[in-house]
Motif scaffolding. Structure first.
Motif, PDB file in Angstrom:
ATOM      1  N   LEU A  40       0.837  -0.985   0.223  1.00 10.25           N
ATOM      2  CA  LEU A  40      -0.038   0.127   0.265  1.00 10.25           C
ATOM      3  C   LEU A  40       0.921   1.280  -0.007  1.00 10.25           C
ATOM      4  N   THR A  77      -3.555   0.196 -11.169  1.00 11.57           N
ATOM      5  CA  THR A  77      -3.555  -0.706  -9.981  1.00 11.57           C
ATOM      6  C   THR A  77      -3.781  -2.264 -10.549  1.00 11.57           C
ATOM      7  N   ALA A  83      -1.376  -1.069  -4.027  1.00 16.05           N
ATOM      8  CA  ALA A  83      -2.661  -0.149  -3.978  1.00 16.05           C
ATOM      9  C   ALA A  83      -1.931   1.171  -3.614  1.00 16.05           C
ATOM     10  N   GLU A 104      -7.465   0.189  -5.716  1.00 12.73           N
ATOM     11  CA  GLU A 104      -6.731  -1.430  -6.100  1.00 12.73           C
ATOM     12  C   GLU A 104      -7.477  -2.026  -6.992  1.00 12.73           C
TER      13      GLU A 104
END
Length: 525
Positions: A40, A77, A83, A104
């Motif tokens: 992330l 993504t 993400a 994402e």
């Protein structure tokens, strides 16, 4: 149940309105974070749009373009990489929010809207509803934006609705003491919720603000998990692990933050560099003089842009202009700064002959110097920059022709301290105050302190006189000049104000008024 999570914080330097450039910067940060193993990537508030947006945040076409940039980043993504959690203005019908979007799997999977607005955001953005956490890989992440972190309200709601980890996206501008304020607020939210926190900020100069980055993370016990550098872009990875129901961070980056005068100088330099570059320029043109303020501004420009991208400007004339001594030329030569010397005597005489009176009035050639400076800058596609301290600006000094002033937020005493680290600059005198500034003030009068108390703290003349240990008549004289100079201050070039009054959105004084309280011989406050 997910037992670990690799989170990268990306401190980016977006330009307001440059959606294509900001999108590419976000993509580059995502690639860099992915190479480090991030799952992330967290960007700052308004990372796709830039900040502050002011009225631009209510322009429908701009908001549509922001939505398009968000969709484009989200589409990236789909490649199976990390993400992205990023900030962008978000329109829902007639309402506009500062929002965090989670991208994402090729799409925006969640949108979190900011709840608590600053005074500058009221009337521009709408308030969101108290949120619950968003889920990412079986982890309940509580997202906060900007001032959502200022009180317990939002963090408490997130904790009560099942958040396991807090993530804050901010666009927090720098001023002295700011990092302590941030850490105090962050520790308070961590202590109340018993949840760890990841805090991500923007970096860079924009108009009268300087964002310093300095992103950090805190473990649930309030200990520092990682600390990113200040005043620099970067991507930093932190690895979080679950133990039971609690998350903690392994050893992360531990940058040492600049403090005191070093931080103040870096903020000024960054503000100057970004104003020139974000204005579409590469070079700066500065009037040179043998005083600490003008020379220090030139030294900042050299540090920000490189000597090859800085030019000096010296105007000479029959009546004499402040910046006409040989010392300025020698200093410029020692730093590798090219200098243009312009003789205004003939131009001044021609205007005087055409008008039948002095073209510049009472021997003051500032208007003619401003015209020459603007012409020279336009001819070479340079950004005209000046160096005038806050002390002189508050009393009505002007910097005609300039588009940026890196010293705008610094009092004369602060400039002297910063310049004092350079042995050459330390020997230079401070520039004189304007001829119409308060006269006859004793050398011992703490002028900076009086101005700060009157203008920023809003104290009355009697209270200021008592705290400063000076006669009330002295303070009234300064207050009268402060009031009379409002019109001139509004014409001043932008520059970092560091949270002090005097920025474009601050409360202002009337330009024309007949209030004589500050001018009276007796105090009426």
């Amino acid at each position: 149940m997910t037992g670990s999570l690799a989170i990268a914080c990306a401190q980016l330097n977006p330009t307001v309105g440059d959606l294509a450039g900001n999108l590419e910067a976000a993509r580059a940060a995502r690639r860099a974070a992915g190479a480090q193993g991030a799952e992330l990537v967290v960007l700052g508030e308004f990372s796709l749009s830039g900040a502050p947006l002011e009225g631009l945040a209510r322009q429908p076409d701009f908001l549509d373009a922001c939505r398009g940039a968000a969709t484009a980043l989200a589409a990236d993504t789909a490649d199976g990489g990390p993400a992205v959690l990023f900030g962008v203005p978000w329109r829902d019908g007639p309402r506009v929010f500062s929002a965090a979007c989670l991208a994402e799997g090729g799409a925006v999977s969640a949108v979190q809207r900011k709840v608590l607005l600053s005074s500058a955001e009221e009337g521009i953005f709408d308030r969101g509803e108290l949120p619950g956490p968003i889920r990412f890989r079986d982890v309940a992440i509580g997202v906060l934006l900007g001032d959502d972190l200022a009180t317990e309200e939002v963090a408490e709601c997130l904790e009560e609705t099942g958040a396991e980890l807090l993530v804050a996206l901010t666009a927090s501008s720098w001023h002295p003491g700011r990092q302590d304020q941030r850490l105090n607020a962050a520790v308070a939210r961590v202590t109340e919720s018993v949840l760890p926190l990841v805090w991500t900020n923007l970096v860079g100069g924009q108009d009268e603000l300087v964002f310093d980055g300095a992103s950090f993370g805190l473990n649930r016990d309030g200990s520092l998990a990682f600390q990113m550098a200040a005043f620099a872009e970067g991507v930093s990875l932190s690895r979080w692990r679950r133990s039971g129901e609690a998350w903690s961070c392994g050893e992360g980056e531990r940058a040492v933050l600049a403090e005191g005068n070093d931080a103040l100088r870096l903020a000024c330099v960054l503000g100057l560099r970004d104003f020139v570059r974000k204005s579409g320029g590469q070079r700066a043109l500065l009037p040179l003089a043998d005083d600490a303020e003008a020379r220090f501004a030139a030294a900042m420009a050299v540090e920000a842009l490189g000597a090859e991208n800085v030019s000096g400007f010296i105007a000479r004339g029959s009546r004499g202009v402040r910046a006409q001594t040989s010392g300025a030329e020698a200093w410029a030569a020692s730093r590798g700064v090219a200098v243009e010397v312009v003789d205004l005597a003939e131009a001044s005489a021609a205007l005087e002959a055409a008008l039948g009176v002095s073209a510049c009035g009472d021997g003051d050639q500032e208007p003619l110097v401003a015209l020459a400076l603007g012409i020279a800058a336009a001819r070479r596609d340079e950004v005209p920059v000046t160096g005038v301290s806050r002390t002189r600006l508050l009393l009505g000094a002007t910097a005609p022709g300039a588009r940026f002033n890196p010293l705008k937020g610094l009092y004369a005493g602060e400039v002297a301290k910063l310049a004092g680290s350079d042995p050459v600059l330390a020997r230079l005198p401070a520039p004189g105050l304007p001829s119409w500034a308060p006269t006859g003030l004793p050398d011992t009068v703490p002028l900076d302190d009086i101005l700060a108390a009157l203008f920023e703290r809003g104290l009355g003349c009697a209270e200021v006189a008592e705290s400063a240990g000076v006669e009330p008549a002295v303070v009234r004289q300064v207050a009268a000049r402060l009031l009379a100079a409002e019109g001139t201050r509004r014409q001043a070039a932008p520059g970092p104000t560091f949270g002090r009054r005097g920025g474009a959105s601050d409360m202002r004084l009337p330009i024309v008024d007949r209030w004589g309280g500050a001018k009276e011989n007796k105090d009426t406050s």
